[in-house]
Design a protein around this motif. Structure first.
Motif: not given
Length: 71
Positions: A33-40
């Protein structure tokens, strides 16, 4: 007595925070979740910077066009 209650609240708060942080840090789901959020957020920031640049160029072109018409 109020001071003692405050100390206990702080200790409980600290322990709960440590447990939550430890669990989240070791959770593969949370990490994804954190990686996806950061990428977005990076993608949105990049798009915003590109749009800002495009808008600045358009304003510059319009300004030049108006200046040449007035002279």
């Amino acid at each position: 007595m109020a001071g003692g209650g405050n100390f206990i609240n702080r200790v409980v708060s600290y322990v709960v925070n440590e447990l939550v942080v430890d669990r989240l840090a070791n959770s593969p789901s949370f990490q994804r979740f954190a990686v996806r959020t950061s990428k977005r957020i990076e993608d949105i920031s990049s798009k915003a910077a590109q749009k800002k640049k495009e808008l600045a160029e358009q304003i510059e072109d319009i300004t030049k066009h108006i200046e040449t018409k007035n002279h």
